[in-house]
Design a protein around this motif. Structure first.
Motif, mmCIF file in Angstrom:
data_model
loop_
_atom_site.group_PDB
_atom_site.id
_atom_site.type_symbol
_atom_site.label_atom_id
_atom_site.label_comp_id
_atom_site.label_asym_id
_atom_site.label_seq_id
_atom_site.Cartn_x
_atom_site.Cartn_y
_atom_site.Cartn_z
ATOM 1 N N PHE A 20 44.143 56.793 33.723
ATOM 2 C CA PHE A 20 43.729 55.925 34.604
ATOM 3 C C PHE A 20 42.198 55.751 34.660
ATOM 4 N N TRP A 21 41.746 54.910 34.632
ATOM 5 C CA TRP A 21 40.219 54.704 34.525
ATOM 6 C C TRP A 21 39.690 54.109 35.823
ATOM 7 N N PHE A 22 38.526 54.973 36.376
ATOM 8 C CA PHE A 22 37.949 54.880 37.792
ATOM 9 C C PHE A 22 36.823 54.057 37.234
ATOM 10 N N ILE A 23 36.545 52.742 37.163
ATOM 11 C CA ILE A 23 35.428 52.062 36.830
ATOM 12 C C ILE A 23 34.716 51.512 38.029
ATOM 13 N N PHE A 24 33.327 51.874 38.086
ATOM 14 C CA PHE A 24 32.776 51.382 39.496
ATOM 15 C C PHE A 24 31.514 50.373 39.024
ATOM 16 N N ARG A 25 31.572 49.327 39.788
ATOM 17 C CA ARG A 25 30.354 48.456 39.604
ATOM 18 C C ARG A 25 29.505 48.905 40.946
ATOM 19 N N ALA A 38 46.932 48.262 45.608
ATOM 20 C CA ALA A 38 46.243 48.225 44.332
ATOM 21 C C ALA A 38 46.517 49.371 43.591
ATOM 22 N N GLU A 39 46.275 49.213 42.240
ATOM 23 C CA GLU A 39 46.508 50.163 41.293
ATOM 24 C C GLU A 39 45.283 50.270 40.061
ATOM 25 N N LEU A 40 45.356 51.201 39.320
ATOM 26 C CA LEU A 40 44.182 51.509 38.566
ATOM 27 C C LEU A 40 44.438 51.036 37.260
ATOM 28 N N PRO A 41 43.445 50.574 36.505
ATOM 29 C CA PRO A 41 43.424 49.955 35.348
ATOM 30 C C PRO A 41 43.742 51.269 34.184
ATOM 31 N N ALA A 42 44.456 50.913 33.394
ATOM 32 C CA ALA A 42 44.851 52.079 32.324
ATOM 33 C C ALA A 42 43.976 52.125 31.046
ATOM 34 N N GLN A 83 39.922 43.248 40.878
ATOM 35 C CA GLN A 83 38.855 43.008 41.864
ATOM 36 C C GLN A 83 38.015 44.315 41.868
ATOM 37 N N PHE A 84 36.541 44.130 42.127
ATOM 38 C CA PHE A 84 36.064 45.163 42.608
ATOM 39 C C PHE A 84 36.032 45.495 44.001
ATOM 40 N N VAL A 85 36.487 46.581 44.309
ATOM 41 C CA VAL A 85 36.700 46.738 46.117
ATOM 42 C C VAL A 85 35.966 48.039 46.538
ATOM 43 N N GLY A 86 35.414 48.052 47.743
ATOM 44 C CA GLY A 86 34.558 49.199 48.359
ATOM 45 C C GLY A 86 35.789 50.408 48.545
ATOM 46 N N LEU A 87 35.582 51.605 48.565
ATOM 47 C CA LEU A 87 36.612 52.491 48.603
ATOM 48 C C LEU A 87 37.318 52.514 50.189
ATOM 49 N N ARG A 88 36.374 52.318 51.000
ATOM 50 C CA ARG A 88 37.080 52.370 52.156
ATOM 51 C C ARG A 88 37.864 51.285 52.585
#
Ligand SMILES: [Zn+2]
Length: 282
Positions: A20-25, A38-42, A83-88
């Motif tokens: 799982f990649w937790f990719i942040f912008r 929502a799921e995480l990119p591999a 999509q890039f989405v805020g954690l909340r």
């Protein structure tokens, strides 16, 4: 909440079968849109990464999933279906385990981004390969990810034989809701000292029977919320007006709008409701 997660700073030498990649912008997480959830990119192969860190592995029933945190440039556009989405905004859409890993990931990325240089002598820091830390090659100063402990406390009181709890509304909150009291621990203070001080400062009350309840990491930006319950001992409510707009005693039958289900604040209130209802049924 028990995560089947083994943290580590040492990534597998070969590309793992499952990742799982937790990719942040910025502080927004890249997720794969899948209807309501929502799921995480591999993988991160479509991206130019500014930085990356291995987090550890998640032990799922079928396989180990290796987890990575990474950051991309502010200009990066999400691929189709992502999509890039805020954690909340992901509280209700991403499964619980992954959400707390995302909180871990965002804090490590933020720490890396903001500790590029030694804060004592401004030499570029080096990342250590055996623990989550950076060390200055010039003066030796070691820097760890910062965690800011805060207490959060539910105050209970019997009034005319009816259990009440104290809830307050912070004047700076945008949404109209009430919550338990909270505040950051000061240097040199015990958690219990902090509970007594915060409650006295914010509402002017003295407490007794302060008891540990549980804790929760809160990555906005780097808190660790340490929860307590306590009983009212003495005093009348006097608001610290710069922070607290209102504070009142509530019963389970007249609760106001409450914090999100994901928060330890809400768990404290829910536990009160359960206790009172159990007593009623007994
Ligand atoms: Zn230095």
């Amino acid at each position: 909440m028990k995560l089947p997660f083994i943290p580590s700073v040492t990534s597998p030498t070969e590309t793992p079968d499952a990742a799982f990649w937790f990719i942040f912008r910025g502080s927004d997480l890249l997720v794969v849109e899948n209807g309501e959830t929502a799921e995480l990119p591999a993988s991160s192969e479509d991206f130019t990464l500014l930085r990356q860190h291995y987090l550890g592995k998640l032990e799922e029933e079928t396989a180990d999933i290796h987890c990575y945190a990474a950051e991309v440039d502010r200009e990066t556009q999400p691929p189709a279906g992502m999509q890039f989405v805020g954690l909340r905004q992901l509280f209700t859409r991403l499964s619980n385990n992954y959400l707390w890993l995302a909180g871990r990931a965002v804090q490590i990325i933020d720490w890396d981004r903001t500790h590029q240089f030694c804060s004592r002598c401004a030499t570029p820091n080096e990342i250590l390969d055996y623990e989550r830390a950076k060390k200055c090659p010039n003066c030796g100063l070691t820097t760890y990810p910062r965690i800011s402990p805060a207490i959060i406390v539910r105050v209970d009181r019997m009034i005319d034989g009816v259990p009440h709890l104290l809830l307050a509304r912070n004047g700076r909150w945008q949404r109209d809701f009430y919550s338990v009291l909270a505040g950051f621990v000061e240097p040199g203070e015990t958690l219990e000292d902090c509970v007594h001080r915060e409650v006295f400062e914010e509402v002017g009350l003295h407490l007794k029977k302060v008891r540990y309840f549980g804790s929760q990491p809160w990555p906005f930006p780097n808190s660790l919320m340490v929860g307590f319950t306590a009983e009212y001992a003495s005093g009348d409510i006097v608001l610290e007006e710069e922070e607290i707009a209102d504070a009142k005693w509530f019963t389970v039958d007249n609760l106001p709008n409450l914090p999100t289900k994901m928060s330890i604040a809400r768990r404290l209130v829910d536990a009160f409701v359960e206790e009172v209802e159990r007593e009623r049924d007994a």
